[in-house]
Design a protein around this motif. Structure first.
Motif, mmCIF file in Angstrom:
data_model
loop_
_atom_site.group_PDB
_atom_site.id
_atom_site.type_symbol
_atom_site.label_atom_id
_atom_site.label_comp_id
_atom_site.label_asym_id
_atom_site.label_seq_id
_atom_site.Cartn_x
_atom_site.Cartn_y
_atom_site.Cartn_z
ATOM 1 N N CYS A 57 22.212 16.792 -26.093
ATOM 2 C CA CYS A 57 21.705 15.755 -27.001
ATOM 3 C C CYS A 57 22.434 14.516 -27.052
ATOM 4 O O CYS A 57 22.474 13.593 -28.039
ATOM 5 N N GLN A 58 23.014 14.119 -25.917
ATOM 6 C CA GLN A 58 23.468 12.809 -25.868
ATOM 7 C C GLN A 58 22.442 11.715 -25.744
ATOM 8 O O GLN A 58 21.350 11.866 -25.360
ATOM 9 N N PRO A 59 22.731 10.615 -26.680
ATOM 10 C CA PRO A 59 21.668 9.614 -26.940
ATOM 11 C C PRO A 59 21.434 8.884 -25.504
ATOM 12 O O PRO A 59 22.314 8.210 -24.758
ATOM 13 N N ALA A 61 19.300 5.977 -24.129
ATOM 14 C CA ALA A 61 18.595 4.892 -24.697
ATOM 15 C C ALA A 61 18.201 3.887 -23.537
ATOM 16 O O ALA A 61 17.632 2.869 -23.815
ATOM 17 N N TYR A 92 20.488 4.567 -33.546
ATOM 18 C CA TYR A 92 20.137 5.745 -32.880
ATOM 19 C C TYR A 92 21.455 6.371 -32.286
ATOM 20 O O TYR A 92 21.661 7.600 -32.096
ATOM 21 N N THR A 93 21.878 5.278 -31.348
ATOM 22 C CA THR A 93 23.140 5.746 -30.485
ATOM 23 C C THR A 93 24.178 5.965 -31.336
ATOM 24 O O THR A 93 25.061 7.166 -31.127
ATOM 25 N N ILE A 96 23.903 9.422 -33.611
ATOM 26 C CA ILE A 96 24.143 10.759 -32.656
ATOM 27 C C ILE A 96 25.386 10.981 -32.144
ATOM 28 O O ILE A 96 26.085 12.039 -31.999
ATOM 29 N N SER A 97 26.114 9.785 -31.617
ATOM 30 C CA SER A 97 27.577 9.907 -31.053
ATOM 31 C C SER A 97 28.473 10.508 -32.059
ATOM 32 O O SER A 97 29.548 11.287 -31.940
#
Length: 227
Positions: A57-59, A61, A92-93, A96-97
């Motif tokens: 699930c690491q972003p 991009a 987004y990043t 999630i992070s």
């Protein structure tokens, strides 16, 4: 009461970043909280599930950023569109992070929820691993999960607290049927002997158990009442 076994893919469905969570996995928590079912998960799955979330699930991009840069240079995007896209990617990043920072703690917190039994790996489980090694193509972790579920299921039945047990399994390696729906041996017989019905979803729907389960057994290509 129904007793339902789950493993790492259920932990993933409950604890992944919000957009990757599975509503049916979360619904099992509510069913357990309301006393409708009792959930059982091997403790090792909290760790393995959290690690799978961190890996999967690491972003990512960078490809989008590179495309945006190229599209701006070629005139496919305006400067305003580019800025808006970059703001979206930053949101987004960062979101999630943040969620991934706490994933292990979130997984560990499942043990504190009502109706959820997080059980450890005992000496009996270690011994049962040797008994299931004849199942073809099982990875070592799958062997541990299968052994843990069989041992815990037996403990529940011997204690007289469980007669209706099932296993929600999204991992094809531990399902007792293949992609064409055909029975896989010896997995089918192992689950049948343990009186564990295996579902391929978290909704406890598919495949449905046969009429009369668990008092029927597969014999001569059909379900037959146990004498």
């Amino acid at each position: 009461m129904r007793h339902v076994f789950v493993e790492s893919n259920w932990v993933f469905g409950c604890c992944a970043p919000t957009h990757r969570q599975l509503p049916e996995a979360l619904s099992l928590i509510e069913e357990a909280r309301n006393g409708n079912i009792s959930l059982h998960v091997p403790s090792i799955c909290l760790r393995e599930g959290a690690e799978a979330i961190r890996q999967k699930c690491q972003p990512r991009a960078d490809d989008v950023r590179n495309f945006v840069r190229s599209a701006l240079e070629r005139g496919l995007l305006s400067a305003a569109q580019t800025d808006e896209t970059r703001r979206f990617l930053q949101l987004y990043t960062s979101t999630i992070s943040r969620e991934l920072e706490d994933v292990q703690a979130k997984a560990d917190s499942l043990r504190e929820l009502p109706g959820i039994d997080v059980f450890g790996l005992t000496d009996d489980v270690a011994q049962r691993v040797f008994d299931v090694r004849h199942v073809p193509d099982l990875k070592p972790f799958d062997e541990i999960i299968l052994a843990a579920i069989l041992v815990r299921n037996n403990e529940l039945r011997e204690a007289g607290v469980a007669t209706d047990t099932s296993f929600c399994e999204l991992d094809g390696d531990l399902r007792p049927w293949d992609k064409q729906g055909r029975r896989r041996e010896p997995l089918c017989t192992i689950y049948d002997d343990a009186r564990i019905w295996v579902y391929g979803d978290f909704g406890l729907r598919n495949p449905p158990p046969p009429a009369g389960w668990p008092n029927v057994r597969w014999a001569n290509d059909k379900w037959t009442p146990i004498a």
